[in-house]
Scaffold this active site. Structure first.
Site, PDB file in Angstrom:
ATOM      1  N   TYR A  31      29.993  45.623  44.825  1.00 45.99           N
ATOM      2  CA  TYR A  31      30.143  45.480  46.280  1.00 45.99           C
ATOM      3  C   TYR A  31      28.854  45.936  46.972  1.00 45.99           C
ATOM      4  O   TYR A  31      28.351  45.264  47.883  1.00 45.99           O
ATOM      5  CB  TYR A  31      31.336  46.325  46.751  1.00 45.99           C
ATOM      6  CG  TYR A  31      31.626  46.259  48.238  1.00 45.99           C
ATOM      7  CD1 TYR A  31      32.387  45.218  48.766  1.00 45.99           C
ATOM      8  CD2 TYR A  31      31.164  47.245  49.114  1.00 45.99           C
ATOM      9  CE1 TYR A  31      32.672  45.157  50.126  1.00 45.99           C
ATOM     10  CE2 TYR A  31      31.445  47.192  50.468  1.00 45.99           C
ATOM     11  CZ  TYR A  31      32.203  46.147  50.976  1.00 45.99           C
ATOM     12  OH  TYR A  31      32.476  46.081  52.326  1.00 45.99           O
TER      13      TYR A  31
ATOM     14  N   SER B 223      27.741  46.424  55.566  1.00 48.41           N
ATOM     15  CA  SER B 223      28.596  47.568  55.240  1.00 48.41           C
ATOM     16  C   SER B 223      27.743  48.818  55.183  1.00 48.41           C
ATOM     17  O   SER B 223      26.518  48.745  55.058  1.00 48.41           O
ATOM     18  CB  SER B 223      29.256  47.346  53.875  1.00 48.41           C
ATOM     19  OG  SER B 223      29.851  48.534  53.402  1.00 48.41           O
TER      20      SER B 223
HETATM   21  P1  NAP Z   1      40.491  42.354  55.041  1.00 44.91           P
HETATM   22  O1  NAP Z   1      41.479  43.101  55.875  1.00 44.91           O
HETATM   23  O2  NAP Z   1      40.779  42.182  53.573  1.00 44.91           O
HETATM   24  O3  NAP Z   1      40.233  40.922  55.717  1.00 44.91           O
HETATM   25  C1  NAP Z   1      39.438  39.955  55.095  1.00 44.91           C
HETATM   26  C2  NAP Z   1      40.007  38.593  55.441  1.00 44.91           C
HETATM   27  O4  NAP Z   1      39.200  37.576  54.826  1.00 44.91           O
HETATM   28  C3  NAP Z   1      41.435  38.416  54.900  1.00 44.91           C
HETATM   29  O5  NAP Z   1      42.272  37.820  55.874  1.00 44.91           O
HETATM   30  C4  NAP Z   1      41.196  37.509  53.717  1.00 44.91           C
HETATM   31  O6  NAP Z   1      42.329  36.727  53.354  1.00 44.91           O
HETATM   32  C5  NAP Z   1      40.069  36.631  54.224  1.00 44.91           C
HETATM   33  N1  NAP Z   1      39.478  35.907  53.109  1.00 44.91           N
HETATM   34  C6  NAP Z   1      39.382  36.329  51.826  1.00 44.91           C
HETATM   35  N2  NAP Z   1      38.842  35.382  51.070  1.00 44.91           N
HETATM   36  C7  NAP Z   1      38.576  34.327  51.882  1.00 44.91           C
HETATM   37  C8  NAP Z   1      38.011  33.057  51.656  1.00 44.91           C
HETATM   38  N3  NAP Z   1      37.609  32.683  50.440  1.00 44.91           N
HETATM   39  N4  NAP Z   1      37.883  32.211  52.704  1.00 44.91           N
HETATM   40  C9  NAP Z   1      38.303  32.584  53.932  1.00 44.91           C
HETATM   41  N5  NAP Z   1      38.851  33.793  54.194  1.00 44.91           N
HETATM   42  C10 NAP Z   1      38.989  34.657  53.177  1.00 44.91           C
HETATM   43  O7  NAP Z   1      39.070  43.034  55.120  1.00 44.91           O
HETATM   44  P2  NAP Z   1      38.347  43.837  56.323  1.00 44.91           P
HETATM   45  O8  NAP Z   1      38.437  45.292  56.034  1.00 44.91           O
HETATM   46  O9  NAP Z   1      38.784  43.339  57.640  1.00 44.91           O
HETATM   47  O10 NAP Z   1      36.839  43.434  56.029  1.00 44.91           O
HETATM   48  C11 NAP Z   1      36.181  42.385  56.705  1.00 44.91           C
HETATM   49  C12 NAP Z   1      34.700  42.459  56.387  1.00 44.91           C
HETATM   50  O11 NAP Z   1      34.194  43.737  56.747  1.00 44.91           O
HETATM   51  C13 NAP Z   1      34.386  42.293  54.877  1.00 44.91           C
HETATM   52  O12 NAP Z   1      33.187  41.556  54.737  1.00 44.91           O
HETATM   53  C14 NAP Z   1      34.192  43.716  54.407  1.00 44.91           C
HETATM   54  O13 NAP Z   1      33.374  43.796  53.263  1.00 44.91           O
HETATM   55  C15 NAP Z   1      33.534  44.318  55.640  1.00 44.91           C
HETATM   56  N6  NAP Z   1      33.626  45.788  55.734  1.00 44.91           N
HETATM   57  C16 NAP Z   1      34.840  46.396  55.881  1.00 44.91           C
HETATM   58  C17 NAP Z   1      34.871  47.788  55.997  1.00 44.91           C
HETATM   59  C18 NAP Z   1      36.168  48.545  56.200  1.00 44.91           C
HETATM   60  O14 NAP Z   1      36.115  49.784  56.304  1.00 44.91           O
HETATM   61  N7  NAP Z   1      37.315  47.911  56.289  1.00 44.91           N
HETATM   62  C19 NAP Z   1      33.693  48.519  55.944  1.00 44.91           C
HETATM   63  C20 NAP Z   1      32.491  47.844  55.777  1.00 44.91           C
HETATM   64  C21 NAP Z   1      32.464  46.478  55.690  1.00 44.91           C
HETATM   65  P3  NAP Z   1      43.189  37.202  52.070  1.00 44.91           P
HETATM   66  O15 NAP Z   1      43.663  38.586  52.344  1.00 44.91           O
HETATM   67  O16 NAP Z   1      44.262  36.170  51.985  1.00 44.91           O
HETATM   68  O17 NAP Z   1      42.279  37.180  50.860  1.00 44.91           O
END
Ligand code: NAP
Length: 256
Positions: A160, A147
Site C-alpha cells: 500500500y 495517503s
Molecule cells: P472505502 O470506504 O473502502 O471506499 C472505497 C470505495 O471504492 C468503495 O466504495 C469501493 O467499493 C470502491 N471501489 C473499490 N474498487 C473499485 C473499483 N475497481 N472501481 C470502482 N470503485 C471501486 O475506502 P476509503 O477509506 O473511503 O478510502 C478512499 C481512498 O482514500 C482510498 O484511495 C484510500 O487508499 C484513501 N485513504 C484512506 C484513508 C483512511 O483513513 N480511510 C487514509 C488515507 C488514504 P467496494 O467496497 O465495493 O470495493
C-alpha cells in the site's frame, strides 16, 4: 472574478471514483455543496444508486456512472460515452482504493498485483481518459487521493505504501505534462480517517491509543475535514497550484 467566488464550483461537473461510500462519498457531497454537478462512480451498483439518491435528497444534480476503475477499456468507454452523451467532466477525483494488511514476507503475489491495479493503475487509466477531453478544452482539475503512507511506511502495509508513493509521483508527472494544457493536477493525502477501509483499526483500541499519542492533533480525522482541501484543489482558488500533495493528517507526517 471576485475573491469570494474563488471556491465556487457552480457550472462545473465532478467525477469522483469509488464514491459509493467513505471518503469518496463525502468528497462528492462537499463538491456538490460548493455548486458542482456530481458523477458518482463505484464498482458496486447498488451502493452507487443509494449514494446518488442520498446526494439528490440534499439537492445535488447527480449522474451515476458504474465502472471498474481497474479495467482500462471500461474506463475509456464510460468516460468517452459520458462526454459524448451528457457533457464535460471538469473535475476528476481519483479516490477508489484498497488496503490489505499482512506481513510483507507473506504478502500474496496476486493481492499485490490487484492492489497496484486498483491503487495506482486506475489513477493512470481514469486520469488519462478524462485528461484527453480536458486537454481539448484547455482546462481541468484532477485531485489524486494519496495517503499518509505516501510519506511514511508502517508494518504490514508495504505494498500500500508503494502504491500511494506512486500516486504522489504520478501526480507530479501528470502536472508536469498537463499544466501547459491548462490542467491543475494535485494530490490530497489523508492521515487516519474512520471509514470501512480502516474499520479494523478503528475497532482496535490499542491502535487508536497509539494513533492518538502519535498524532499531534491527538485523534482520528473526520472525513468532513477533507472536504475544504478538495474544494480548494478543484476550484479557481488553486489555479497556480500544480503537482502539490496536500497532507490532511492532524500533523502526523510533520513529527516523529
Ligand atoms: P472505502 O470506504 O473502502 O471506499 C472505497 C470505495 O471504492 C468503495 O466504495 C469501493 O467499493 C470502491 N471501489 C473499490 N474498487 C473499485 C473499483 N475497481 N472501481 C470502482 N470503485 C471501486 O475506502 P476509503 O477509506 O473511503 O478510502 C478512499 C481512498 O482514500 C482510498 O484511495 C484510500 O487508499 C484513501 N485513504 C484512506 C484513508 C483512511 O483513513 N480511510 C487514509 C488515507 C488514504 P467496494 O467496497 O465495493 O470495493
Amino acid at each position: 472574478m471576485s475573491y469570494n467566488q474563488l471556491f465556487d464550483l457552480t457550472g462545473k461537473r465532478a467525477l469522483v471514483t469509488g464514491s459509493g461510500q467513505g471518503i469518496g462519498f463525502e468528497l462528492a457531497r462537499g463538491l456538490a455543496s460548493a455548486g458542482a454537478e456530481i458523477i458518482v462512480n463505484d464498482i458496486d451498483e447498488e451502493r452507487l444508486t443509494k449514494a446518488a439518491q442520498s446526494l439528490r435528497d440534499e439537492g445535488a444534480k447527480v449522474y451515476e456512472l458504474a465502472f471498474d476503475v481497474t479495467d482500462a477499456q471500461q474506463v475509456n468507454d464510460s468516460v468517452n460515452g459520458f462526454e459524448a452523451d451528457i457533457g464535460a467532466i471538469d473535475i476528476l477525483v481519483n479516490n477508489a482504493g484498497m488496503q490489505y494488511r499482512t506481513a510483507l514476507e507473506d504478502f500474496p503475489v496476486d493481492r499485490f498485483d490487484f492492489m497496484m491495479r486498483l491503487n495506482i493503475n486506475s489513477v493512470f487509466y481514469v486520469g488519462q481518459a478524462v485528461a484527453k477531453h480536458m486537454i481539448e478544452r484547455g482546462s481541468g482539475k484532477i485531485v489524486n487521493i494519496c495517503s499518509v503512507q505516501t510519506a511514511l511506511a508502517r508494518p504490514s502495509i508495504a505494498p500500500y505504501t508503494a502504491s500511494k508513493g506512486a500516486v504522489a509521483n504520478l501526480t507530479k508527472g501528470m502536472a508536469t505534462d498537463w499544466a501547459r494544457h491548462g490542467l491543475q493536477v494535485n494530490g490530497l493525502a489523508p492521515g487516519y480517517f474512520k471509514t470501512e477501509l480502516t474499520s479494523a483499526l478503528v475497532a482496535d483500541e490499542e491502535f487508536t491509543a497509539w494513533l492518538s499519542a502519535r498524532t499531534p492533533a491527538g485523534r482520528w480525522g473526520e472525513v468532513s475535514e477533507l472536504v475544504g482541501a478538495c474544494i480548494f484543489l478543484s476550484s479557481a482558488a488553486s489555479s497556480f497550484v500544480n503537482g502539490h500533495v496536500l497532507f490532511i493528517d492532524g500533523g502526523i507526517t510533520c513529527s516523529v
